[in-house]
Design a protein around this motif. Structure first.
Motif, mmCIF file in Angstrom:
data_model
loop_
_atom_site.group_PDB
_atom_site.id
_atom_site.type_symbol
_atom_site.label_atom_id
_atom_site.label_comp_id
_atom_site.label_asym_id
_atom_site.label_seq_id
_atom_site.Cartn_x
_atom_site.Cartn_y
_atom_site.Cartn_z
ATOM 1 N N ASP A 175 0.842 -1.197 0.000
ATOM 2 C CA ASP A 175 0.000 0.000 0.000
ATOM 3 C C ASP A 175 0.877 1.246 0.000
ATOM 4 O O ASP A 175 1.593 1.526 0.958
ATOM 5 C CB ASP A 175 -0.895 -0.016 1.248
ATOM 6 C CG ASP A 175 -1.855 1.169 1.316
ATOM 7 O OD1 ASP A 175 -1.765 2.062 0.440
ATOM 8 O OD2 ASP A 175 -2.678 1.198 2.241
ATOM 9 N N ALA A 176 0.817 2.014 -1.071
ATOM 10 C CA ALA A 176 1.639 3.222 -1.177
ATOM 11 C C ALA A 176 1.303 4.247 -0.111
ATOM 12 O O ALA A 176 2.107 5.141 0.177
ATOM 13 C CB ALA A 176 1.475 3.840 -2.566
ATOM 14 N N ASN A 177 0.126 4.132 0.524
ATOM 15 C CA ASN A 177 -0.286 5.071 1.563
ATOM 16 C C ASN A 177 -0.098 4.523 2.974
ATOM 17 O O ASN A 177 -0.569 5.127 3.937
ATOM 18 C CB ASN A 177 -1.755 5.461 1.358
ATOM 19 C CG ASN A 177 -1.979 6.190 0.050
ATOM 20 O OD1 ASN A 177 -1.230 7.106 -0.287
ATOM 21 N ND2 ASN A 177 -2.991 5.782 -0.694
ATOM 22 N N SER A 178 0.595 3.399 3.103
ATOM 23 C CA SER A 178 0.793 2.808 4.422
ATOM 24 C C SER A 178 1.585 3.740 5.324
ATOM 25 O O SER A 178 2.489 4.457 4.876
ATOM 26 C CB SER A 178 1.550 1.484 4.296
ATOM 27 O OG SER A 178 1.970 1.016 5.568
ATOM 28 N N GLY A 182 4.859 3.692 3.102
ATOM 29 C CA GLY A 182 4.316 3.226 1.826
ATOM 30 C C GLY A 182 4.831 1.850 1.473
ATOM 31 O O GLY A 182 4.803 0.929 2.287
ATOM 32 N N GLN A 546 1.875 9.894 9.141
ATOM 33 C CA GLN A 546 0.572 10.029 9.776
ATOM 34 C C GLN A 546 0.426 8.943 10.824
ATOM 35 O O GLN A 546 1.058 7.910 10.762
ATOM 36 C CB GLN A 546 -0.565 9.927 8.758
ATOM 37 C CG GLN A 546 -0.570 8.608 7.960
ATOM 38 C CD GLN A 546 -1.684 8.587 6.942
ATOM 39 O OE1 GLN A 546 -2.674 9.275 7.084
ATOM 40 N NE2 GLN A 546 -1.533 7.787 5.903
#
Length: 549
Positions: A175-178, A182, A546
């Motif tokens: 997942d690039a948004n992990s 990422g 985040q």
């Protein structure tokens, strides 16, 4: 196409003009970077005479002594001490060398009064002491405690006196948004950190299992891709560890079949457990009912001996900033010889060793010195587990909390080419003749920007592909990593894998010396900025950016 943070290559004539425009105070040092010297020095370190520089063997000791003598001739300050307390260019690294008895390595599952035993290749492990562990088993997710990300596999889990099963790698790695950087690795993905974390929670052993849903080779499969394991089959390279090894509990790499058997009483499947963790980033750890193991590791031989880090200092010119440090490093060891063949290690890592020595000469010869001090370090036993680097990080000769940046050279002399190491795992650009991979930007974008700015004078293609992939575990595999664990902005400078990687054919005649010289000029200019600039690069402790919900 691969991602790059600067993909503009200047012609060689433009580079030469740009160098002339560099600050005049830096020019004498730049003039010390000469292709003929690189060729002579790599030729010596990769020669038959040094016998492949296997750690704790005479050829590698000679390499360390050569680096120390070059530091002395250049006029660097000795910052280590010898056994008599005198200043020295050599830091002793006490090691244990041992040969695991593969036939005696075993893991036994005990459940419902019955036993099921596994041996190689289903289980593999090494530990510097003969050890037996008889303990109940718990499942601890990925084995990660990351408070800054709000993630902890050990929440509510009692592992004192128990063996833990953990998945390899990290959650959400596709997942690039992990929050775990990422698709790139963070510090938490390596087995070293997982075992250390389990130990701190009171566990007595760690069993590292492949993630059930992985789409990359397992640790066992990756090992099989590296040539020296097969070629050294008749005379395996011994394992080594630090005498004061911070890891006091053993670990094993286990197969998916073993993992499935151990987790059979979990009420779920390994794949479902991984999916649950990846979905909500909460702890799905648990004790495993009626599950205990007997782990046995035995060595056929064991000895203690000393390897050497070669270290020297160029002191900074500003009394207020001179106590701060920039490190320029590499490793001097390689894989030795076997069955009449020598692993010359020209690229890995005579090229990096010569790079450090060349920059030491350059900064020492430059009449003007940057404001901060520069520590030049060439490490022992990198091929045996980054041991010299871990030792210096644990026994620093300059405080790590005032170490502002680290440039680590490991393989800076070739063009990257497809090889068994990379086939099917990462795309190699068609033309790598002017390309340099920089690894570590997630933990210091400031560092990346500084190098990119200095590259305007040099014209290399700078590539960050290895910061965005998880299959090869590249981030953990060189001597910058122990310093990243201490919050030092540290990058691995790397020209990439090639078919000669860890084969006897990695010879000095294949080094691209003009390209190597360009890389060293960029490193010189970047190190000058790190050492002289008003604001050193900042370290980012959690690159995901985040918090978990």
């Amino acid at each position: 196409m691969p991602r790059t943070f600067l993909a503009i290559a200047f012609a060689a004539s433009v580079s030469a003009t740009a160098f002339a425009a560099a600050q005049s105070s830096e020019q004498p040092g730049l003039a010390q970077i000469r292709e003929r010297d690189l060729r002579a020095d790599v030729g010596f370190l990769a020669s038959d005479a040094l016998q492949g520089r296997l750690s704790l063997q005479p050829g590698d000791d000679a390499a360390a002594q050569w680096v120390a003598s070059e530091f002395a001739k250049a006029g660097l300050k000795p910052v280590a001490t010898d056994a008599q307390g005198h200043p020295s260019y050599l830091q002793a690294v006490p090691l244990v060398e041992y040969r695991p008895d593969a036939q005696a390595t075993r893991l036994t599952l005990k459940r419902q009064g019955k036993s099921l035993e596994w041996k190689s290749p289903d289980v593999s492990g090494a530990f510097p002491e003969d050890i037996d562990v008889d303990a109940p088993v718990v499942f601890a997710g990925y084995g990660i405690t990351a408070p800054e990300l709000g993630y902890d596999d050990y929440t509510g889990l009692d592992v004192k006196g128990k063996a833990v099963v953990v998945f390899d790698h990290e959650p959400q790695e596709t997942d690039a948004n992990s929050i775990f950087n990422g698709t790139g690795n963070t510090r938490y993905a390596t087995g070293y950190v997982k075992v250390l974390n389990a130990q701190e929670h009171g566990a007595v052993a760690v069993l590292i299992a492949p993630e059930p849903n992985h789409n990359h080779p397992s640790a066992q499969e990756i090992r099989a891709r590296i040539g020296h394991h097969a070629e050294h089959a008749a005379n395996p390279i011994p394992s080594q560890a630090l005498v004061d090894n911070p890891l006091h509990i053993p670990s094993m790499v286990i197969s998916a079949d073993v993992s499935g058997q151990l987790l059979a009483t979990s009420g779920s499947t390994p794949g479902a457990l991984q999916n649950a963790i990846d979905k909500d980033l909460k702890s799905h750890s648990m004790a495993l009912l009626d599950t205990a193991i007997d782990l046995h590791l035995h060595n056929s031989s064991r000895r203690e001996a000393v390897a050497w880090n070669a270290v020297g200092l160029v002191e900074g010119s500003d009394p207020k900033l001179a106590p701060e440090t920039i490190i320029i490093s590499a490793h001097h060891d390689h894989d030795g010889e076997s069955d009449g063949k020598i692993w010359h290690g020209a690229d890995d890592n005579a090229s990096g060793t010569v790079g450090v020595v060349t920059l030491a000469r350059a900064f020492a010869a430059n009449p003007a010195k940057p404001r901060r001090s520069i520590l030049f370090a060439v490490f022992a036993a990198e091929e045996r587990g980054l041991l010299g680097a871990y030792y210096l990080a644990a026994h620093p000769l300059r405080p790590l909390d005032t170490t502002r940046a680290m440039i680590n050279f490991d393989m800076i002399g070739r063009d990257e080419k497809p090889s068994p190491q990379t086939d099917g795992l990462i795309q190699v650009p068609a033309d790598t003749s002017n390309r340099l991979n920089l690894i570590g930007a997630a933990y210091s974008p400031d560092y990346q920007r500084t190098v990119a700015k200095q590259n305007e004078q040099v014209g290399l293609v700078l590539d960050d592909r290895f910061d965005h992939e998880y299959a090869l575990n590249v981030f953990f595999r060189s001597d910058q990593f122990p310093f990243v664990l201490h919050n030092v902005p540290a990058f691995w400078w790397f020209t990439g894998f090639h078919p000669d990687y860890h084969h006897p054919s990695d010879t000095a005649d294949k080094i691209d010396y003009p390209k190597m010289a360009k890389i060293l000029k960029l490193a010189y200019l970047s190190a000058w900025q790190f050492a002289d600039g008003s604001t050193p690069p900042r370290f980012v402790s959690h690159p995901g950016g985040q918090m978990a919900n």
